[in-house]
Write an enzyme that holds these catalytic residues in place. Structure first.
Site, PDB file in Angstrom:
ATOM      1  N   SER A 116       4.093  31.487  26.648  1.00 21.09           N
ATOM      2  CA  SER A 116       2.796  32.143  26.478  1.00 21.09           C
ATOM      3  C   SER A 116       2.187  31.756  25.134  1.00 21.09           C
ATOM      4  O   SER A 116       1.982  30.574  24.877  1.00 21.09           O
ATOM      5  CB  SER A 116       2.970  33.661  26.626  1.00 21.09           C
ATOM      6  N   ASP A 175       2.162  33.572  37.896  1.00 22.96           N
ATOM      7  CA  ASP A 175       1.935  33.548  36.448  1.00 22.96           C
ATOM      8  C   ASP A 175       0.439  33.450  36.154  1.00 22.96           C
ATOM      9  O   ASP A 175      -0.009  32.515  35.505  1.00 22.96           O
ATOM     10  CB  ASP A 175       2.707  32.361  35.852  1.00 22.96           C
ATOM     11  N   HIS A 235       5.283  35.661  34.893  1.00 27.24           N
ATOM     12  CA  HIS A 235       4.970  35.122  33.575  1.00 27.24           C
ATOM     13  C   HIS A 235       6.190  35.320  32.672  1.00 27.24           C
ATOM     14  O   HIS A 235       6.606  36.435  32.408  1.00 27.24           O
ATOM     15  CB  HIS A 235       3.766  35.864  32.998  1.00 27.24           C
TER      16      HIS A 235
END
Length: 578
Positions: A116, A267, A295
């Protein structure tokens, strides 16, 4: 740093490192606290159960140094933030690498990785083209910040922006009580004292001084809500593309670093982001991995999986890639095809030389009367279905979009969608006489008449069992204002064949003309799924996703979906019959 700002850094070295040993380094830069300090009563317990401790140990046992950094304006680092992945922050990363390669234990090579935000920090560091950074393993991270995270399909990702803003405000201020309200719950946050101070600051005075400076950080949600289009600027003159990796494509390629992109089918829009990165960034060893995860890859929302836990050794794949490019080991990865993907329903891993894999020709399914999907074009010259947008329609509180800011640990997934589909406009095929695999990017073309000048379309591809259970496969979304515009301007990055580009700029925004027929064509998120024989293919269309996206327009419009003659709406699937 060069401007006097001090960064909090953790350095982890193998216990058995000899005086003359030289080893490569793995670097992670985060704004989520490089390490947490727990209250005294809980410290010993959390030291034993901390999953990051296990990962650090594995890295060091594998013969790497591990460096983690609180980026400026966060954690125990000094400085303030005027934007995400700012030029100052990226330059800091280069200085950290300079420091690493000067150390007596460093062999002069560095690999960058992260999930991320941390993954994007790794990618942005490549833009400075530091010769020591040889490889990047980028996981679950956007490539185009505007299109992949803030406004996928041109639709504002309101829930994510609000939660992510509140979370980071709490983290930057070291406010555990606010963190509990935002994300974790009071009991879960009780053991946390805050970001770990650096050595020599046991009473936390230095950390307190750093945190006080974070009060100058910009307001994330206020800024995001002030940017409606890609080319909008904040009061400080910042645009989304100022901190988006795709806008630095020449620099990324010039870095010479090997790049491995990892994402999944649940995701947010990061699966498409990983595909765009793989297709766009030419590197010495460009790879793509797509799996059935959430995710971050800790959960397995695949409805056909025997377990909801992800059994894939993701960090083992990180180390395998770095072993090849930082240590020069011939460990077999160099002989593997560059693309690996998982087919849900079949529950099988597959490989290919590119994405999407060959052998999945675009196959249209036409919308027909009686809410059917047909393999043949409609014979009628006219026909349409009327639908009043239901503002209460939603993909649910456990969707792929919730996954993006799932700090509370919500179990991601899509229960039987029969009840949710009753609020939507639904079309379904006859049961399949043999299995059909869909792998790639489904494309939906709708011919619409609307009562409004703007609107949103959410489209869900679903698998209907003989017993009537409706399982989610993938989805796509498009704001009517941002439907692909006819333009000779090439996209700033490479897209899979057939996937339309939406600039998301004011220059290309086109309101609808109420009552006028308009074509809207957009892609659904990349997926690989096997529809079993006897199952049916379903398309469900909505005009709102209440739990996740900002509604447009304020008053729910009435739309007509045309499905005949020159206006034959259709779903084109990358499909291979078995």
């Amino acid at each position: 740093m060069r401007d006097g700002v001090r960064l909090a850094v953790d350095l982890h070295l193998p216990r058995d490192l000899g005086a003359g040993d030289r080893i490569p380094t793995i670097l992670c830069q985060t704004r989520y606290h490089r390490r947490t300090r727990y209250r005294p009563l809980f410290a010993a317990l959390f030291a034993l159960t901390d999953p990051f401790r296990a990962a650090r140990g594995r890295i060091m046992r594998h013969g790497y140094a591990f460096v983690t950094v609180d980026v400026r304006g966060s954690g125990a680092s000094f400085g303030a933030r005027r934007m995400e992945w700012s030029p100052e922050e990226v330059a800091d990363g280069a200085e950290v690498v300079d420091w690493i390669v000067r150390q007596p234990w460093s062999d002069g090579t560095v690999g960058v990785t992260g999930i991320s935000y941390v993954g994007t920090a790794a990618e942005m560091l490549l833009t400075v083209r530091h010769p020591a950074v040889k490889a990047a393993h980028i996981r679950y991270a956007p490539f185009d910040i505007c299109a992949d995270i803030a406004n996928p399909g041109g639709v504002r990702n309101r829930r994510f922006l609000e939660i992510w803003s509140a979370l980071n405000r709490a983290l930057d201020g070291n406010q555990v009580s606010a963190l509990a309200r935002t994300a974790l719950g009071r009991l879960a946050a009780l053991p946390i004292e805050g970001a770990a101070p650096v050595d020599g600051d046991e009473d936390g005075r230095e950390r307190a001084a750093a945190v006080a400076g974070h009060a100058e950080n910009y307001d994330i949600i206020e800024t995001a809500l002030g940017i409606a289009f890609r080319d909008d600027r904040t009061a400080a003159g910042v645009q989304y593309d100022a901190f988006s990796p795709h806008a630095f494509l020449p620099e990324l390629e010039a870095s010479g670093a090997a790049v491995y992109s990892v994402s999944s089918y649940f995701d947010g829009a990061n699966g498409l982001a990983a595909v765009k990165r793989f297709l766009s960034v030419r590197s010495p060893d460009n790879r793509l991995l797509l799996g059935p995860w959430d995710h971050g890859g800790t959960q397995n929302p695949n409805p056909f999986a025997p377990s909801r836990r992800s059994g894939f050794d993701q960090f083992g794949e990180v180390l395998r890639y770095f072993d090849r490019h930082l240590k020069g080991l011939a460990n077999g990865i160099e002989r593997e095809p560059p693309v690996h993907y998982f087919t849900m329903g079949e529950e099988a891993w597959k490989s290919a030389e590119t994405w999407p894999p060959p052998g999945f020709p675009p196959t249209p399914l036409y919308l027909e009367g009686g809410h059917r999907l047909s393999w043949t074009p409609p014979a009628a010259e006219t026909g349409w279905d009327r639908y009043r947008v239901d503002p209460a329609a939603s993909s649910g509180p456990t969707s792929r979009w919730v996954s993006l800011a799932n700090v509370g640990g919500t179990r991601v997934g899509y229960p039987d969608r029969r009840a949710r589909d009753r609020r939507l406009l639904v079309y379904q095929s006859a049961p399949l006489d043999r299995a059909a695999e869909v792998t790639g990017h489904p494309i939906l073309t709708l011919f619409l008449r609307s009562s409004a000048e703007d609107g949103q379309v959410f489209a869900y591809l679903e698998d209907v069992s003989p017993g009537g259970e409706v399982r989610y496969v993938t989805e796509g979304l498009c704001r009517a204002l941002h439907r692909p515009a006819p333009t000779d301007e090439p996209p700033p990055y490479r897209l899979p064949q057939g996937v339309p580009y939406r600039s998301l700029t004011r220059a290309h925004a086109r309101p609808l003309v109420p009552g006028e027929i308009t074509e809207i064509t957009f892609d659904l998120m990349p997926v690989s799924h096997l529809f079993a024989a006897g199952h049916a293919i379903r398309l469900a269309v909505a005009g709102a996703d209440r739990d996740n996206f900002e509604p447009v327009p304020d008053e729910p419009p009435e739309i007509e979906v045309l499905r005949a003659g020159a206006h034959a709406s259709r779903l084109v699937l990358p499909l291979r019959m078995r």
